[in-house]
Design a protein around this motif. Structure first.
Motif, PDB file in Angstrom:
ATOM      1  N   GLU A  31       0.837  -1.198   0.000  1.00 41.60           N
ATOM      2  CA  GLU A  31       0.000   0.000   0.000  1.00 41.60           C
ATOM      3  C   GLU A  31       0.878   1.256   0.000  1.00 41.60           C
ATOM      4  OE1 GLU A  31      -3.222   2.221   2.851  1.00 41.60           O
ATOM      5  OE2 GLU A  31      -3.181   0.036   2.866  1.00 41.60           O
ATOM      6  N   ASP A  32       2.007   1.204   0.708  1.00 39.91           N
ATOM      7  CA  ASP A  32       2.920   2.345   0.731  1.00 39.91           C
ATOM      8  C   ASP A  32       3.427   2.664  -0.663  1.00 39.91           C
ATOM      9  OD1 ASP A  32       2.630   2.454   3.455  1.00 39.91           O
ATOM     10  OD2 ASP A  32       4.545   1.470   3.877  1.00 39.91           O
ATOM     11  N   VAL A  33       3.772   1.627  -1.418  1.00 37.69           N
ATOM     12  CA  VAL A  33       4.262   1.828  -2.781  1.00 37.69           C
ATOM     13  C   VAL A  33       3.178   2.470  -3.628  1.00 37.69           C
ATOM     14  CG1 VAL A  33       5.023   0.640  -4.870  1.00 37.69           C
ATOM     15  CG2 VAL A  33       5.964  -0.020  -2.655  1.00 37.69           C
ATOM     16  N   ALA A  34       1.935   1.993  -3.499  1.00 29.65           N
ATOM     17  CA  ALA A  34       0.826   2.564  -4.271  1.00 29.65           C
ATOM     18  C   ALA A  34       0.589   4.013  -3.878  1.00 29.65           C
ATOM     19  CB  ALA A  34      -0.440   1.737  -4.083  1.00 29.65           C
ATOM     20  N   ARG A  35       0.633   4.320  -2.580  1.00 26.96           N
ATOM     21  CA  ARG A  35       0.441   5.702  -2.139  1.00 26.96           C
ATOM     22  C   ARG A  35       1.528   6.600  -2.698  1.00 26.96           C
ATOM     23  NH1 ARG A  35      -1.059   5.361   4.209  1.00 26.96           N
ATOM     24  NH2 ARG A  35      -3.183   4.611   3.945  1.00 26.96           N
ATOM     25  N   ASP A  36       2.740   6.076  -2.754  1.00 26.53           N
ATOM     26  CA  ASP A  36       3.854   6.857  -3.278  1.00 26.53           C
ATOM     27  C   ASP A  36       3.665   7.152  -4.761  1.00 26.53           C
ATOM     28  OD1 ASP A  36       6.075   8.138  -2.264  1.00 26.53           O
ATOM     29  OD2 ASP A  36       7.452   6.625  -3.049  1.00 26.53           O
ATOM     30  N   ARG A  37       2.891   6.326  -5.438  1.00 26.49           N
ATOM     31  CA  ARG A  37       2.652   6.524  -6.867  1.00 26.49           C
ATOM     32  C   ARG A  37       1.590   7.585  -7.140  1.00 26.49           C
ATOM     33  NH1 ARG A  37       1.930   0.562  -9.308  1.00 26.49           N
ATOM     34  NH2 ARG A  37       0.947   1.804 -10.936  1.00 26.49           N
ATOM     35  N   LEU A  38       0.740   7.890  -6.174  1.00 22.35           N
ATOM     36  CA  LEU A  38      -0.374   8.809  -6.388  1.00 22.35           C
ATOM     37  C   LEU A  38       0.067  10.263  -6.257  1.00 22.35           C
ATOM     38  CD1 LEU A  38      -3.405   9.347  -6.784  1.00 22.35           C
ATOM     39  CD2 LEU A  38      -3.636   9.142  -4.294  1.00 22.35           C
ATOM     40  N   GLU A  39      -0.339  11.072  -7.220  1.00 16.30           N
ATOM     41  CA  GLU A  39      -0.086  12.503  -7.152  1.00 16.30           C
ATOM     42  C   GLU A  39      -1.386  13.247  -7.432  1.00 16.30           C
ATOM     43  OE1 GLU A  39       3.207  15.625  -8.729  1.00 16.30           O
ATOM     44  OE2 GLU A  39       2.420  14.239 -10.210  1.00 16.30           O
ATOM     45  N   GLU A  93     -11.195   9.595   1.660  1.00 18.71           N
ATOM     46  CA  GLU A  93     -11.816   8.470   0.952  1.00 18.71           C
ATOM     47  C   GLU A  93     -11.362   8.435  -0.498  1.00 18.71           C
ATOM     48  OE1 GLU A  93     -16.072   8.359   1.227  1.00 18.71           O
ATOM     49  OE2 GLU A  93     -16.050   8.383   3.410  1.00 18.71           O
ATOM     50  N   LEU A  94     -11.282   9.602  -1.123  1.00 18.25           N
ATOM     51  CA  LEU A  94     -10.816   9.677  -2.508  1.00 18.25           C
ATOM     52  C   LEU A  94      -9.378   9.179  -2.614  1.00 18.25           C
ATOM     53  CD1 LEU A  94     -10.652  10.610  -5.480  1.00 18.25           C
ATOM     54  CD2 LEU A  94     -10.127  12.881  -4.600  1.00 18.25           C
ATOM     55  N   ILE A  95      -8.518   9.627  -1.705  1.00 15.95           N
ATOM     56  CA  ILE A  95      -7.113   9.212  -1.736  1.00 15.95           C
ATOM     57  C   ILE A  95      -7.002   7.704  -1.570  1.00 15.95           C
ATOM     58  CG2 ILE A  95      -4.938   9.328  -0.437  1.00 15.95           C
ATOM     59  CD1 ILE A  95      -5.581  12.345  -0.034  1.00 15.95           C
ATOM     60  N   ALA A  96      -7.798   7.114  -0.687  1.00 18.45           N
ATOM     61  CA  ALA A  96      -7.781   5.664  -0.498  1.00 18.45           C
ATOM     62  C   ALA A  96      -8.195   4.941  -1.782  1.00 18.45           C
ATOM     63  CB  ALA A  96      -8.690   5.270   0.666  1.00 18.45           C
ATOM     64  N   ALA A  97      -9.232   5.424  -2.452  1.00 16.53           N
ATOM     65  CA  ALA A  97      -9.699   4.793  -3.688  1.00 16.53           C
ATOM     66  C   ALA A  97      -8.671   4.949  -4.810  1.00 16.53           C
ATOM     67  CB  ALA A  97     -11.038   5.394  -4.110  1.00 16.53           C
ATOM     68  N   ALA A  98      -8.083   6.123  -4.936  1.00 17.40           N
ATOM     69  CA  ALA A  98      -7.083   6.358  -5.974  1.00 17.40           C
ATOM     70  C   ALA A  98      -5.831   5.528  -5.718  1.00 17.40           C
ATOM     71  CB  ALA A  98      -6.746   7.842  -6.058  1.00 17.40           C
ATOM     72  N   THR A  99      -5.461   5.391  -4.449  1.00 19.91           N
ATOM     73  CA  THR A  99      -4.312   4.552  -4.084  1.00 19.91           C
ATOM     74  C   THR A  99      -4.581   3.103  -4.465  1.00 19.91           C
ATOM     75  OG1 THR A  99      -3.673   6.022  -2.282  1.00 19.91           O
ATOM     76  CG2 THR A  99      -2.901   3.761  -2.139  1.00 19.91           C
ATOM     77  N   ALA A 100      -5.790   2.637  -4.218  1.00 21.42           N
ATOM     78  CA  ALA A 100      -6.159   1.259  -4.581  1.00 21.42           C
ATOM     79  C   ALA A 100      -6.070   1.066  -6.088  1.00 21.42           C
ATOM     80  CB  ALA A 100      -7.562   0.942  -4.074  1.00 21.42           C
ATOM     81  N   ARG A 101      -6.468   2.068  -6.862  1.00 21.47           N
ATOM     82  CA  ARG A 101      -6.365   1.966  -8.322  1.00 21.47           C
ATOM     83  C   ARG A 101      -4.907   1.888  -8.753  1.00 21.47           C
ATOM     84  NH1 ARG A 101     -11.226   3.514 -11.652  1.00 21.47           N
ATOM     85  NH2 ARG A 101     -12.887   3.492 -10.118  1.00 21.47           N
ATOM     86  N   CYS A 102      -4.049   2.673  -8.117  1.00 22.64           N
ATOM     87  CA  CYS A 102      -2.614   2.615  -8.446  1.00 22.64           C
ATOM     88  C   CYS A 102      -2.054   1.228  -8.166  1.00 22.64           C
ATOM     89  CB  CYS A 102      -1.830   3.648  -7.654  1.00 22.64           C
ATOM     90  SG  CYS A 102      -1.982   5.338  -8.258  1.00 22.64           S
ATOM     91  N   ALA A 103      -2.511   0.620  -7.065  1.00 23.95           N
ATOM     92  CA  ALA A 103      -1.993  -0.687  -6.671  1.00 23.95           C
ATOM     93  C   ALA A 103      -2.348  -1.774  -7.673  1.00 23.95           C
ATOM     94  CB  ALA A 103      -2.520  -1.065  -5.290  1.00 23.95           C
TER      95      ALA A 103
END
Length: 107
Positions: A31-39, A93-103
């Motif tokens: 999840e950390d890697v996916a969060r790092d991918r989100l901008e 909530e948006l950040i969580a959903a976008a992070t999941a999409r990145c993952a």
């Protein structure tokens, strides 16, 4: 305070990734890697472009969608994997959903 002013007050500055919140527990490494991918990049006073940082900035396949504050939260137009719309009660909530999409996307 209205929902719009609450969301505007937590808007991330240009270039700040959703993952820039400090270290997370080691068991959430994926999840950390996916969060790092989100901008989130502000494009309007109350709107953002969401991008997967694992793609070059000029690469359109890295564009996840667009978000804008609405009266009761945040409205999103997703561009991937298929075009769709969604509503979230908060920016978190948006950040969580976008992070999941990145993952779920190839880097």
């Amino acid at each position: 305070m209205t929902m719009r002013s609450q969301l505007t007050s937590v808007r991330p500055p240009v270039g700040i990734r959703a993952g820039a919140r400090g270290p997370a527990p080691s068991d959430q490494q994926g999840e950390d890697v996916a969060r790092d991918r989100l901008e989130l990049v502000p494009v309007l006073p109350d709107g953002w472009r969401m991008r997967d940082r694992s793609h070059r900035e000029a690469d359109a396949s890295g564009l996840l969608g667009f978000a804008q504050t609405a009266g009761t939260g945040v409205d999103v137009v997703w561009l991937t994997p298929v075009p769709s719309t969604e509503h979230f009660q908060s920016l978190d909530e948006l950040i969580a959903a976008a992070t999941a999409r990145c993952a779920t996307r190839p880097a």
